[in-house]
Design a protein around this motif. Structure first.
Motif, short mmCIF file in Angstrom:
data_model
loop_
_atom_site.label_atom_id
_atom_site.label_comp_id
_atom_site.label_asym_id
_atom_site.label_seq_id
_atom_site.Cartn_x
_atom_site.Cartn_y
_atom_site.Cartn_z
N ALA A 201 0.80 -1.23 0.00
CA ALA A 201 0.00 0.00 0.00
C ALA A 201 0.83 1.28 0.00
CB ALA A 201 -0.94 -0.01 1.21
N MET A 202 2.15 1.17 0.22
CA MET A 202 2.97 2.37 0.37
C MET A 202 2.83 3.32 -0.83
SD MET A 202 5.03 4.03 2.34
CE MET A 202 5.95 3.00 3.49
N GLU A 203 2.96 2.75 -2.04
CA GLU A 203 2.89 3.57 -3.26
C GLU A 203 1.53 4.26 -3.38
OE1 GLU A 203 4.31 4.80 -7.19
OE2 GLU A 203 5.25 4.18 -5.32
N PHE A 204 0.47 3.52 -3.08
CA PHE A 204 -0.91 4.04 -3.15
C PHE A 204 -1.09 5.22 -2.19
CE2 PHE A 204 -5.15 3.29 -0.97
CZ PHE A 204 -5.92 3.94 -1.92
N VAL A 205 -0.62 5.07 -0.96
CA VAL A 205 -0.77 6.14 0.04
C VAL A 205 0.09 7.35 -0.35
CG1 VAL A 205 -0.26 6.76 2.45
CG2 VAL A 205 -1.48 4.64 1.92
N LYS A 206 1.30 7.09 -0.86
CA LYS A 206 2.16 8.21 -1.29
C LYS A 206 1.52 8.98 -2.44
CE LYS A 206 6.84 6.84 0.02
NZ LYS A 206 8.10 6.23 -0.45
N LYS A 207 0.87 8.26 -3.36
CA LYS A 207 0.23 8.93 -4.49
C LYS A 207 -0.95 9.79 -4.02
CE LYS A 207 1.06 6.45 -8.68
NZ LYS A 207 0.51 5.61 -9.72
N MET A 208 -1.69 9.28 -3.04
CA MET A 208 -2.79 10.09 -2.48
C MET A 208 -2.24 11.35 -1.81
SD MET A 208 -5.59 7.54 -0.83
CE MET A 208 -6.60 8.93 -0.30
N LYS A 209 -1.14 11.19 -1.08
CA LYS A 209 -0.53 12.35 -0.41
C LYS A 209 -0.03 13.37 -1.44
CE LYS A 209 1.94 12.02 3.41
NZ LYS A 209 1.07 12.49 4.50
N LEU A 210 0.56 12.88 -2.52
CA LEU A 210 1.05 13.78 -3.57
C LEU A 210 -0.11 14.61 -4.13
CD1 LEU A 210 3.15 14.82 -5.64
CD2 LEU A 210 2.56 12.86 -7.08
N TYR A 211 -1.25 13.97 -4.35
CA TYR A 211 -2.42 14.68 -4.88
C TYR A 211 -2.83 15.79 -3.90
CZ TYR A 211 -7.01 15.39 -7.06
OH TYR A 211 -8.11 15.93 -7.70
N ALA A 212 -2.98 15.41 -2.61
CA ALA A 212 -3.45 16.38 -1.62
C ALA A 212 -2.46 17.53 -1.44
CB ALA A 212 -3.69 15.67 -0.28
N GLU A 213 -1.16 17.21 -1.44
CA GLU A 213 -0.15 18.27 -1.27
C GLU A 213 -0.10 19.18 -2.50
OE1 GLU A 213 3.22 15.82 -0.46
OE2 GLU A 213 2.51 15.34 1.57
N SER A 214 -0.28 18.59 -3.69
CA SER A 214 -0.30 19.39 -4.91
C SER A 214 -1.52 20.30 -4.93
CB SER A 214 -0.31 18.49 -6.15
OG SER A 214 0.88 17.74 -6.23
N LEU A 215 -2.64 19.77 -4.44
CA LEU A 215 -3.88 20.55 -4.39
C LEU A 215 -3.71 21.76 -3.47
CD1 LEU A 215 -6.92 20.52 -5.24
CD2 LEU A 215 -7.38 19.37 -3.08
#
Length: 445
Positions: A201-215
């Protein structure tokens, strides 16, 4: 041209230009050639007259569409995640000084036959009409877990080792429904199929964080940014950068042939009777067709409209992701819209794209679910492109070939390919720890 170079790059597509820039900055002597008389290769940008010539032959575009010069239609449009890999690469090379970015207005997802804004934070989850009351609460808890997750802080892991447990197990812990998993996996984490569910799940959670931080970066309606005048600016910016570092660009070089020694190693490139020697060749699949194989094809519709995509809050620039399950398909569909706000069309005009990995030979029928969401169209063009991946052993032949562009309307998969190629070519990983604020001044209008 009869000189020796460290690397010869063939094709001025986005991937080749980024690599050419990175290698130049590293101090390598780079020669960059293209058989066409324009930048961009498959990922070029066309004005209206060029668009007509490509898809309609000798016809002339109607005058009602406005001035040809005001159109910059990217044949492979992709938004950039504000904190994503491509922006980091652009800052790393300092190419940002040649580009002006503007935030993208909206990020939406298709769910249960309607378009919704993608909720990316716990606050947005509670407001989102995508979910019922109880599901909102469950999603909120999951978003808080993701927001608080820090890889180096075991207290934030809630007893889960994300390098071992799968994404499916993490999601199951929070009891999320299938439709919620669909939009989180495809429109937030930007996975292109559901195989991520059974991976750590690490990659999945990191990708979600990237989206939120970019937003959060530009406090706009989406995590994406896009250059003014479109992506056609990128290859040219990298060409300028390369020139600063002593790289050489040559357009309009027909019949570029890679030359090999008796052991099958690339030793140079010949064009018009002249040969430039080199240690390594970097190119797109079209320059070495016998070293690639076809793995699929992308179907695209390019549409000119006089209005924004309906149900997207009148956004002048927007991405809508249609997850595969919502359409009963094997692959997601993407809507991309940009307008005169990003200087890619005359005032009042919008350029929309519908793209997907083709599963049939009939793009008109296959793209219909996406096209139906666009509303009335002034013009529509259909395009299909085969997708190739390299089959060669780069250590044996010194050839580094990029993969063809996929159907996604964001840059995340493209950047992964570039970074992997960079490591193969140089033997080192690219350091992407940069000051992200270096791209912000130009991003705010």
């Amino acid at each position: 041209m009869d000189e020796e170079y460290d690397v010869i790059v063939l094709g001025t597509g986005l991937k080749e230009c980024i690599l050419s820039g990175l290698l130049s900055v590293d101090g390598l002597k780079v020669l960059h050639m293209d058989r066409n008389d324009y930048y961009g290769g498959a990922s070029t940008s066309l004005n209206l007259t060029q668009l007509w010539k490509r898809f309609r032959g000798d016809d002339k575009p109607p005058e009602s569409l406005g001035s040809s010069r005001e159109y910059n239609v990217d044949i492979i449009p992709k938004f950039m995640m504000a904190n994503g890999g491509l922006v980091r690469v652009l800052i790393h090379t300092d190419v940002t000084k040649y580009l002006n970015f503007k935030a993208v207005d909206g990020s939406f997802v298709y769910n249960k036959k309607k378009i919704y804004k993608v909720p990316a934070t716990d606050v947005e989850a509670l407001k989102s009409p995508l979910m019922g009351l109880f599901e909102k609460r469950r999603a909120r808890k999951f978003f808080i877990y993701v927001q608080d997750f820090e890889e180096n802080d075991p207290k934030s892991h809630e007893g889960l080792d994300l390098n071992k447990v799968t994404a499916r197990e993490v999601i199951t812990k929070y009891g999320l429904e299938d439709d919620t998993i669909d939009f989180i996996g495809h429109a937030l984490a930007l996975h292109i199929d559901d195989s991520y569910l059974d991976e750590p799940a690490m990659e999945f959670v990191k990708k979600m964080k990237l989206y939120a931080e970019s937003l959060a970066r530009f406090e706009g309606g989406s995590p994406y940014i896009y250059p003014l005048y479109g992506l056609g600016e990128l290859p040219q910016a990298f060409a300028r950068l390369s020139a600063v570092y002593g790289g050489t660009y040559m357009l309009n070089k027909p019949e570029c042939q890679v030359k090999f020694d008796d052991n099958g190693k690339a030793i140079g490139v010949t064009s018009e009777g002249e040969t430039a020697k080199c240690k390594k060749v970097v190119c797109d699949p079209s320059y070495l067709p016998d070293k690639v194989r076809k793995v699929g094809k992308v179907a695209r519709a390019i549409c000119i409209m006089s209005h924004p995509i309906p149900d997207t809050n009148d956004s002048h620039s927007v991405q809508v992701i249609l997850p595969q399950k919502q359409l009963g398909r094997k692959s997601d569909m993407y809507l991309f819209c940009c307008s005169y706000a990003h200087n890619v069309a005359p005032k009042g005009k919008f350029i929309a794209f519908v793209s997907t990995e083709a599963e049939t030979d009939d793009p008109q029928v296959e793209l219909k679910p996406g096209i139906d969401l666009l509303g009335p169209l002034d013009e529509i063009f259909y395009d299909t492109c085969d997708r190739y991946v390299p089959t060669n052993d780069h250590q044996a032949d010194s050839c580094y070939i990029s993969s063809s562009y996929d159907a996604t309307t964001h840059f995340e998969s493209t950047v992964q390919d570039v970074l992997a190629m960079y490591t193969k070519i140089t033997g080192k990983a690219l350091d992407l720890s940069v000051d992200l604020s270096a791209a912000s001044a130009t991003a705010e209008e």
